[in-house]
Each structure stands twice: as C-alpha cells, then as structure tokens.
Design a protein around this motif. Structure first.
Motif, PDB file in Angstrom:
ATOM      1  N   UNK A 263       7.279   9.308  -9.612  1.00 42.58           N
ATOM      2  CA  UNK A 263       7.029   7.599  -9.203  1.00 42.58           C
ATOM      3  C   UNK A 263       7.713   6.798  -9.827  1.00 42.58           C
ATOM      4  N   UNK A 264       8.099   5.618  -9.302  1.00 44.30           N
ATOM      5  CA  UNK A 264       8.914   4.522  -9.903  1.00 44.30           C
ATOM      6  C   UNK A 264       7.967   3.324  -9.714  1.00 44.30           C
ATOM      7  N   UNK A 265       8.057   2.414 -10.551  1.00 44.46           N
ATOM      8  CA  UNK A 265       7.591   1.197 -10.598  1.00 44.46           C
ATOM      9  C   UNK A 265       8.727   0.014 -10.432  1.00 44.46           C
ATOM     10  N   UNK A 266       8.665  -0.609  -9.336  1.00 45.78           N
ATOM     11  CA  UNK A 266       9.773  -1.703  -9.027  1.00 45.78           C
ATOM     12  C   UNK A 266       9.428  -3.111  -9.195  1.00 45.78           C
ATOM     13  N   UNK A 267      10.516  -3.835  -9.474  1.00 46.66           N
ATOM     14  CA  UNK A 267      10.109  -5.316  -9.453  1.00 46.66           C
ATOM     15  C   UNK A 267      11.573  -6.008  -9.088  1.00 46.66           C
ATOM     16  N   UNK A 268      11.626  -7.134  -8.149  1.00 47.26           N
ATOM     17  CA  UNK A 268      12.551  -7.769  -7.801  1.00 47.26           C
ATOM     18  C   UNK A 268      12.986  -8.818  -8.715  1.00 47.26           C
ATOM     19  N   UNK A 269      12.238  -8.835  -9.871  1.00 43.97           N
ATOM     20  CA  UNK A 269      12.573  -9.826 -10.937  1.00 43.97           C
ATOM     21  C   UNK A 269      13.682  -9.620 -11.812  1.00 43.97           C
ATOM     22  N   UNK A 270      14.093  -8.308 -11.710  1.00 45.63           N
ATOM     23  CA  UNK A 270      15.213  -8.010 -12.603  1.00 45.63           C
ATOM     24  C   UNK A 270      16.678  -7.842 -12.207  1.00 45.63           C
TER      25      UNK A 270
ATOM     26  N   UNK B 180       1.913  -9.425 -14.606  1.00 44.03           N
ATOM     27  CA  UNK B 180       3.113  -9.349 -13.721  1.00 44.03           C
ATOM     28  C   UNK B 180       2.546  -8.639 -12.534  1.00 44.03           C
ATOM     29  N   UNK B 181       2.257  -9.301 -11.476  1.00 45.22           N
ATOM     30  CA  UNK B 181       1.749  -8.627 -10.328  1.00 45.22           C
ATOM     31  C   UNK B 181       2.562  -8.429  -9.187  1.00 45.22           C
ATOM     32  N   UNK B 182       3.788  -8.771  -9.144  1.00 44.03           N
ATOM     33  CA  UNK B 182       4.697  -8.748  -7.966  1.00 44.03           C
ATOM     34  C   UNK B 182       5.413  -7.351  -8.263  1.00 44.03           C
ATOM     35  N   UNK B 183       4.519  -6.317  -8.420  1.00 43.89           N
ATOM     36  CA  UNK B 183       5.346  -4.901  -8.577  1.00 43.89           C
ATOM     37  C   UNK B 183       5.012  -4.137  -7.221  1.00 43.89           C
ATOM     38  N   UNK B 184       5.969  -3.163  -7.400  1.00 40.17           N
ATOM     39  CA  UNK B 184       5.744  -2.133  -6.238  1.00 40.17           C
ATOM     40  C   UNK B 184       5.751  -0.784  -6.957  1.00 40.17           C
ATOM     41  N   UNK B 185       4.689   0.263  -6.535  1.00 39.87           N
ATOM     42  CA  UNK B 185       4.647   1.448  -7.202  1.00 39.87           C
ATOM     43  C   UNK B 185       5.182   2.486  -5.891  1.00 39.87           C
ATOM     44  N   UNK B 186       6.282   3.098  -6.169  1.00 35.22           N
ATOM     45  CA  UNK B 186       6.543   3.915  -5.124  1.00 35.22           C
ATOM     46  C   UNK B 186       6.427   5.227  -5.733  1.00 35.22           C
ATOM     47  N   UNK B 187       5.965   6.221  -4.766  1.00 35.00           N
ATOM     48  CA  UNK B 187       5.462   7.344  -4.954  1.00 35.00           C
ATOM     49  C   UNK B 187       6.049   8.697  -3.950  1.00 35.00           C
TER      50      UNK B 187
END
Ligand code: HAM
Length: 424
Positions: free
Chosen positions: A269-276, A158-165
């Motif tokens: 931090x949070x890790x986000x994904x558009x897929x869900x 799963x590569x298309x993740x964003x790590x917001x910090x």
C-alpha cells in the motif's frame, strides 16, 4: 584555503525556527506508536552493503544508483542505510528477538540516505518513521499497519489523503504475471519510454509505476495482477479489504501499485497526497514474508510501513502554521546591568518550581527592543527587573495578552504564577 563551506546538496539543517514543530511531531509519533503497543528500535546508520543489495534487490533504483557506498579500510563494502526495514530485520535475527516473543512490534524515527535528484519533498538525507510487525501472517496484522499509517495523518488534521492498496501475490504468481506483462508490452517496445524499455528486461513490474503518458496509455489494456493471484492470496486480500471496510477506512484498489523494493509479497500500500507536489507518496509499505528467512533467520512473516517525516511536516506547515507555535511563558526584561543576576535567579526559580518556559535577556537591549522580542515569541507575560524593583524587592509583571500590569514580591513570585494561570 579559505571560503565558506556549505552543506551537501540534498541535505538540510533543522533550524531553531522549525525545531519546535519537529519535536512536537516526533513526540506525537512516539506517543501514537506506544498507544498501539509498538516499541522503539534504533539500528546503526550504516551497515554492510550486502544487507541492502540482498533485501531491497539488485535491480531496483535504490540499489543500482541511489546508495551511498564506500569501501572501508579493511575492504568491506559499507552503505549508509537507504531505508530501515532491512536493518530492523538484520537486528531481529541477530538479537533473537523472535525467541523473546512470537510477535515483535517495533517502530523507528531515523535518518535515511538516497542519492536521488533533490526537489521539493525529496532529499538525499531524509527522515523515515515507520513500523514493522514481525511474526503474524494474518490479515488483521496488515490492517493494524494500515490503520496506524493512516490514522496519524487524520489525527494531525490531514484528511485529504488517498490510501492505495494492491496485492502483488507470491513470487510464483508474480513471475507468471511478469511473463504475460512482458509478452503484452513487447510489441509496443519502441513506443515505451526509455526507462520502461530498460525495465522490460530488468524489472518489468516497475513499468506499471511509470509516469510517462505514453506508457500509461499503453498500459491501459495490460493484463491485471489480480488474475494471477493464487486462491489463498485472493482470499487473504479479500479479508484485509473487509476488515478495512469495517473500520471505515476508505481505500482505493490500485492494481498498478508496485513498490520500488523487491522484498514484498501479498498486500502492498501507499498513502498519497496532492499537497506535496510531484512527490505524492507520504508513506509506503506492505507484507514481506520471506525477508527474515532470506537474511538467514527462521521463516517469519512480517509487514510494515515507512513514511517520510519531511513530507508530513511540509504539509503540517502548509496547513496548520499556527497550531504548533514557539510560545514562551515569561520573558524577563532586565533594565540595567545590575538587574541581570536578579533576572537569572527569578528565571531559574520559576523554571524549577513551576516547570514553565522562561527566557532572560542576554543582549542588554533597550526596554523597547526587549518588549518587541517578548511579543515576537508570543510571550504570555513579561517581568520587569530594574533598579526600583530591586530596591523595593518587588517586580512588575505585565500580562501581554490583556496589557494589565501588577506587582509581586521577588521572594514569592512563583505564587503569582502558581495555580491560577494556565501556561500551555
Ligand atoms: P519507500 O516507499 O521507499 O519504502 O519509502 C517510504 C517513504 O519514505 C516514502 O513514501 C517517502 O515518504 C519517504 N521517502 C523516500 N525517499 C525519500 C526522499 N528521497 N526524500 C524524502 N522522503 C523520502 C521503504 O523505505 C520501506 N522500507 C517501507 C516499508 C517498511 N515496507 C515495509 N516496512
């Protein structure tokens, strides 16, 4: 009274068709955690309500309206855990884990309960996997946590993740920031969403997390938390960012990232994904240096994260349907009643000697239906057992991948599947 009894809203059964994927994913997580030196911890599913209200915070949504709480017969207020950090810290203090080692690295995979409005990716009973590193205040510990949280997704493709910090600093910086946020927002009070108007009084920082377009617009010019951080906090955050950069972990600094639980300080931090869909948070965490002391232990810094297993599996299912399959190695087809005990004996022997997945027919279906069942389960081989086979003491083995057939003596059948065949 008669009638069907259904499950409770927001809960789900794990059905046989999905359990393989769950077990495989859980096993990957267990291995991954062990690879990083983390040990499993399991705490009870319910605790005294006070544990959660004190740690997560009275003014949070979780404590205010999402906890499953009841009075026990002796009058004690009990709650199904809405998350695991509070329970892990309670256990850490109670069992003196700090005396055993200056740094405890623990992880969990367990059920949590929140009475939220169910929707895609949001349930009332859900599973969190997460880690807590208790004992180190240094930036490398924060980085280890972010590394574990993010690499799991990459490892699973799963590569298309964003790590917001973000860094939300110390309590003092936060209360100064909170004051100036309230002074900034107060003139716009009437224009804010209802929930933000309420939060202006109860928990102003949570307004930053608002999804309302109007609120987002108003917040564009709001003061930034980074201007309120102490020198130490800023420096610490800088070091975390440098270490992440050296590890080539791409992050997005998001000054609006405030977590829904009160125990945090410093890095979050949070890790986000558009897929869900709308529930885009796959995972969340951060530093909570005051919680151990606050719950009655010796002052001990800590940092961790937790992630929703259902959300991870939802993405795995969407993306990699075929990677984790329900394959079996051999389906044994019994042609008549007399063959059944032979089939069972063969299956038992193959499982015990070779450790492979063998399934026997127990519905006494026609040969055609049994073959169809074998195909449905992607069985690599079938073994045919019937009257002829028993009389000749030889069974027919069919390779379902290339269609070839061969015979093997019943007594030596394990040799046929021995070293030459790969079953996995
Ligand atoms: P949290 O952000 O409340 O943090 O939850 C972590 C993750 O659990 C979320 O990102 C989401 O994937 C999943 N999750 C939360 N609620 C639901 C739900 N109703 N249905 C499905 N999945 C859900 C915590 O719980 C902190 N204890 C994290 C932490 C650990 N901080 C430090 N250590």
């Amino acid at each position: 009274m008669s009638g069907q009894i259904r499950n409770i809203k927001g809960t789900k059964d794990l059905l046989p068709s999905e359990s393989k994927l769950w077990l495989e994913t859980e096993s990957i997580i267990h291995n991954f955690m062990s690879l990083h030196g983390y040990s499993l911890i399991r705490t009870p599913i319910f605790e005294k309500t006070e544990l959660f209200s004190r740690s997560i915070g009275q003014d949070t949504d979780i404590v205010n309206k999402e906890m499953y709480t009841w009075l026990d017969i002796d009058g004690t207020s009990l709650t199904l855990r809405p998350e695991l950090t509070a329970s892990v810290i309670r256990s850490y203090i109670q069992n003196n884990l700090g005396n055993q080692s200056p740094l405890q690295r623990v992880y969990y995979i367990d059920a949590s309960f929140r009475r939220e409005r169910p929707q895609k990716g949001r349930q009332r009973q859900f599973t969190q996997y997460g880690v807590e590193a208790i004992g180190s205040k240094n930036p490398e510990q924060d980085v280890e946590i972010i590394l574990i949280a993010s690499r799991i997704y990459q490892m699973l493709g799963i590569d298309d993740i964003e790590i917001h910090i973000n860094s939300i600093g110390s309590k003092e910086s936060r209360s100064q920031y909170s004051e100036s946020l309230v002074s900034f927002l107060s003139p716009y009070k009437k224009d804010l969403s209802k929930i933000s108007q309420k939060r202006l009084k109860t928990n102003p920082l949570r307004i930053l997390d608002s999804k309302s377009e109007k609120d987002i617009k108003i917040l564009e010019k709001a003061p930034l938390i980074s201007n309120y951080l102490s020198k130490d906090d800023s420096q610490n955050f800088e070091e975390i960012l440098n270490l992440l950069n050296n590890l080539n972990i791409k992050i997005i600094i998001n000054e609006k990232l405030v977590r829904g639980l009160d125990y945090y300080n410093g890095m979050t931090f949070e890790i986000l994904s558009d897929d869900i869909g709308s529930q885009s948070a796959l995972c969340g965490g951060g530093r909570y240096d005051k919680l151990v002391e606050y719950l009655g232990g010796k002052a001990t810094p800590a940092v961790g994260f937790a992630a929703g297993l259902e959300r991870l599996i939802m993405i795995l299912k969407d993306k990699q349907k075929n990677i984790i399959s329900n394959n079996i190695d051999i389906y044994i087809i019994s042609l008549d009643e007399k063959s059944i005990s032979y089939s069972f004996a063969i299956a038992d022997k193959l499982r015990n000697t070779l450790g492979i997945k063998v399934v026997c027919e127990t519905l006494r279906r026609s040969m055609k239906s049994q073959l169809r069942e074998a195909n449905k389960n992607n069985s690599k081989f079938t073994i045919l057992v019937g009257e002829n086979e028993i009389n000749n003491e030889r069974v027919t083995i069919k390779n379902m991948e290339d269609g070839t057939q061969t015979e093997a003596p019943i007594d030596e059948i394990e040799n046929y599947f021995g070293v030459d065949y790969e079953y996995k």
